[in-house]
Scaffold this active site. Structure first.
Site, short mmCIF file in Angstrom:
data_model
loop_
_atom_site.label_atom_id
_atom_site.label_comp_id
_atom_site.label_asym_id
_atom_site.label_seq_id
_atom_site.Cartn_x
_atom_site.Cartn_y
_atom_site.Cartn_z
N ASP A 1 0.81 -1.22 0.00
CA ASP A 1 0.00 0.00 0.00
C ASP A 1 0.84 1.26 0.00
OD1 ASP A 1 0.75 -0.70 2.67
OD2 ASP A 1 -0.74 0.71 3.44
N GLU B 1 -0.20 -1.09 5.65
CA GLU B 1 0.86 -0.70 6.58
C GLU B 1 0.79 0.78 6.91
OE1 GLU B 1 4.88 0.79 7.81
OE2 GLU B 1 3.67 1.35 6.06
N GLU B 2 0.26 1.58 5.97
CA GLU B 2 0.32 3.03 6.12
C GLU B 2 -0.82 3.61 6.96
OE1 GLU B 2 2.81 4.62 5.37
OE2 GLU B 2 3.78 3.92 3.55
#
Length: 353
Positions: free
Chosen positions: A73, A127-128
């Protein structure tokens, strides 16, 4: 536009192709589908899928297993797609953080049918954004065996330098209290915002530690990241909250970090709101030493938090290593050096072959 990935492409061209498949957090399906489609035909790999995460593993019976992981991502696009090349620079959303690292991992997965160590390649989602949606965290809960290994490399942007471990992060609210009154008769009240001045003085005078952990120097920090107080334009506030963020070195546990913040603000009400553990550098393991020898350079401390913390919690020593520049991550004009992508691929190939 087709999302098919050609893993025989030059690693720089593959990076551009991956960048052009938009994959903002929560919208990784097209890229995860493309990664799975590219890896499924490779007979030397066992490929698994969980949500928008793809895991591919060799099963050669080697004495060691290493994990190479990267998130699919990106942060939201801001007019920085499609990608473009200017000289040695590839521009576009996610080029540095961390689709260049993903491209390197995919090239290794396709091009090394018999690596010197068994390898698990992990391509994960979300993850972000908030930690509870992190695909790697989900895998650690639903399929911990997929993440098992002797050593892990997280392909985070490090500008081609090995960065050991990561700092922990903790947020807390330091509360000052007062007494409400009408602002026209302020002497009848106690102003909680004014009472926060000593808290800010403590922060201004704070001297951050520079501890050396397993040979790497970390630089801690304790800072105010927000302040709030007030009821109305004619009311003396009876509460003020200073939100502080503590970035701590991996020689401290979460309990140690909380205790330190409580000690710094002794006498104040302190409410802890969020925390993530640090991770030690992980460079003392023999597999890590071989990785450093193969890649070269002088390792440094990771001054930030990454998912190496999750691997550390699973008992897998881990480092950060990727071609992107962390200082360019999340910027509109984010780019990655094509030369550094090739250098990273070459270093990883040397290590695994």
């Amino acid at each position: 536009m087709s999302t098919r990935l050609d893993l025989t492409q030059d690693v720089g061209e593959l990076t551009a192709r991956i960048v052009d498949v938009e994959s903002v957090s929560g919208g990784e399906k097209a890229l995860a589908d493309a990664v799975e489609e590219a890896l499924r035909p490779l007979r030397h790999l066992t490929v698994e899928r969980d949500g928008e995460s793809v895991v591919a593993r060799t099963h050669l019976g080697r004495g060691e297993r290493v994990v190479i992981a990267g998130h699919l991502d990106t942060v939201p696009v801001v007019g920085n797609l499609p990608s473009r090349v200017e000289g040695d620079r590839l521009y576009g959303c996610g080029t540095s953080d961390m689709k260049a690292g993903v491209a390197v991992a995919l090239k290794l997965a396709a091009g090394l049918p018999e690596p010197s160590r068994d390898v698990t390649y992990v391509f994960y989602d979300c993850e972000e954004i908030e930690a509870e949606r992190n695909g790697l965290l989900r895998l650690s809960r639903s399929h911990p065996d997929w993440l098992a290994g002797d050593f892990a490399v997280l392909m985070e942007p490090t500008d081609g330098v090995i960065e050991g471990g990561c700092q922990g992060t903790l947020r807390a609210q330091v509360v000052t209290r007062g007494k409400r009154s009408h602002s026209a008769r302020s002497w009848l009240g106690v102003n909680a915002v004014h009472a926060a001045e000593p808290v800010l003085a403590i922060l201004n005078a704070y001297e951050a530690r520079l501890p050396v952990v397993d040979g790497l120097e970390y630089h801690e920090g304790l800072n105010a990241v927000g302040i709030g107080g007030g009821v109305a334009g004619n009311v003396i506030p009876d509460e003020c909250v200073v939100t502080v963020n503590y970035r701590f070195a991996p020689d401290l546990s979460l309990d140690d970090a909380r205790a330190h913040v409580s000690e710094v603000f002794e006498g104040y009400e302190v409410r802890f709101t969020d925390a993530a553990a640090a991770a030690r550098p992980g460079l003392t393991h023999s597999v890590a030493a071989a990785f450093v020898d193969a890649v070269g350079g002088t390792p440094r401390a990771k001054l930030g938090w990454t998912d190496v913390s999750l691997f550390s919690g699973l008992g897998v020593p881990a480092v950060n290593y990727g071609p992107g520049d962390p200082n360019l991550a999340h910027q509109k004009d984010e780019f990655v050096s094509l030369r550094k992508i090739a250098d990273c691929e070459r270093g990883m190939l040397g290590w695994l072959s």
